[in-house]
Design a protein around this motif. Structure first.
Motif, PDB file in Angstrom:
ATOM      1  N   ASN A   1      35.446  32.370  37.145  1.00 36.39           N
ATOM      2  CA  ASN A   1      35.091  32.994  38.426  1.00 36.39           C
ATOM      3  C   ASN A   1      35.841  32.287  39.545  1.00 36.39           C
ATOM      4  O   ASN A   1      35.802  31.066  39.653  1.00 36.39           O
ATOM      5  CB  ASN A   1      33.581  32.866  38.635  1.00 36.39           C
ATOM      6  CG  ASN A   1      33.088  33.486  39.916  1.00 36.39           C
ATOM      7  OD1 ASN A   1      33.849  34.025  40.711  1.00 36.39           O
ATOM      8  ND2 ASN A   1      31.792  33.407  40.129  1.00 36.39           N
TER       9      ASN A   1
ATOM     10  N   ASP B   1      33.979  35.943  45.353  1.00 35.63           N
ATOM     11  CA  ASP B   1      33.511  37.300  45.591  1.00 35.63           C
ATOM     12  C   ASP B   1      34.161  37.890  46.833  1.00 35.63           C
ATOM     13  O   ASP B   1      34.214  37.242  47.881  1.00 35.63           O
ATOM     14  CB  ASP B   1      31.987  37.331  45.798  1.00 35.63           C
ATOM     15  CG  ASP B   1      31.210  37.113  44.514  1.00 35.63           C
ATOM     16  OD1 ASP B   1      31.785  37.299  43.412  1.00 35.63           O
ATOM     17  OD2 ASP B   1      30.023  36.767  44.599  1.00 35.63           O
TER      18      ASP B   1
ATOM     19  N   SER C   1      33.482  43.193  44.989  1.00 38.15           N
ATOM     20  CA  SER C   1      33.809  42.765  43.629  1.00 38.15           C
ATOM     21  C   SER C   1      33.814  41.254  43.448  1.00 38.15           C
ATOM     22  O   SER C   1      34.213  40.514  44.343  1.00 38.15           O
ATOM     23  CB  SER C   1      35.203  43.271  43.243  1.00 38.15           C
ATOM     24  OG  SER C   1      35.290  44.655  43.367  1.00 38.15           O
ATOM     25  N   ARG C   2      33.419  40.851  42.250  1.00 33.31           N
ATOM     26  CA  ARG C   2      33.641  39.474  41.802  1.00 33.31           C
ATOM     27  C   ARG C   2      35.069  39.410  41.282  1.00 33.31           C
ATOM     28  O   ARG C   2      35.517  40.301  40.564  1.00 33.31           O
ATOM     29  CB  ARG C   2      32.647  39.121  40.695  1.00 33.31           C
ATOM     30  CG  ARG C   2      32.918  37.796  40.051  1.00 33.31           C
ATOM     31  CD  ARG C   2      31.787  36.837  39.940  1.00 33.31           C
ATOM     32  NE  ARG C   2      30.799  36.873  40.970  1.00 33.31           N
ATOM     33  CZ  ARG C   2      29.486  36.736  40.727  1.00 33.31           C
ATOM     34  NH1 ARG C   2      29.043  36.567  39.487  1.00 33.31           N
ATOM     35  NH2 ARG C   2      28.633  36.754  41.723  1.00 33.31           N
TER      36      ARG C   2
ATOM     37  N   ARG D   1      30.075  44.566  41.964  1.00 33.85           N
ATOM     38  CA  ARG D   1      28.707  44.083  41.757  1.00 33.85           C
ATOM     39  C   ARG D   1      27.719  45.228  42.016  1.00 33.85           C
ATOM     40  O   ARG D   1      26.966  45.206  42.988  1.00 33.85           O
ATOM     41  CB  ARG D   1      28.433  42.875  42.661  1.00 33.85           C
ATOM     42  CG  ARG D   1      29.280  41.662  42.301  1.00 33.85           C
ATOM     43  CD  ARG D   1      28.989  40.439  43.158  1.00 33.85           C
ATOM     44  NE  ARG D   1      28.948  40.701  44.575  1.00 33.85           N
ATOM     45  CZ  ARG D   1      30.016  40.809  45.360  1.00 33.85           C
ATOM     46  NH1 ARG D   1      31.230  40.678  44.876  1.00 33.85           N
ATOM     47  NH2 ARG D   1      29.871  41.051  46.648  1.00 33.85           N
TER      48      ARG D   1
END
Length: 144
Positions: A23, A26, A30-31, A48
């Motif tokens: 990750n 964000d 969207s991530r 998300r």
């Protein structure tokens, strides 16, 4: 006694996407994730939104936002990697959660010019190179 209405389910990243990615932050919708495969500079954008499996599951404003985020991520990836071509796709044949692949391609990569899916085994990232790559992407995508 009055019962509280049930809470809608919270959005969660699909377990396979969580296993296969790192990750990096964000965006408004969207991530943004990096695929754990050093064969290619490869991002995923995962809106998300609970239950979204297709772009058409998003409302029109969210669809426009997703396209803006894809363009932002693509421009950043192209600037950081100086790649020849971007491959952008939303397949979802294996993982049903809506996610968009943004892959930097160049002549001479592991499978150029063929598609990347399942072509060669994933290659582990060098931790320092991955950290440098993520830092550059975060600056270009405005995640820092």
């Amino acid at each position: 006694m009055i019962e509280a209405p049930p809470q809608p389910p919270a959005w969660e990243l699909h377990p396979q996407l969580a296993r296969d990615t790192t990750n990096i932050g964000d965006l408004p919708l969207s991530r943004v994730l990096v695929i754990n495969d050093a064969n290619y500079p490869w991002l995923l954008l995962v809106p998300r939104r609970v239950g979204a499996s297709e772009i058409i599951d998003l409302d029109e404003v969210e669809q426009a936002q997703l396209m803006t985020e894809i363009a932002r991520a693509g421009r950043a990836l192209k600037a950081v990697t100086q790649c020849k071509k971007l491959n952008i796709a939303a397949l979802g044949n294996v993982v049903p959660q809506l996610h968009v692949h943004v892959i930097a391609r160049r002549e001479g990569d592991a499978v150029w010019p063929r598609p990347v899916w399942g072509a060669v085994p994933a290659l582990d990232h060098n931790k320092q190179e991955l950290a440098t790559f993520i830092s550059a992407l975060r600056r270009k995508i405005w995640l820092s």
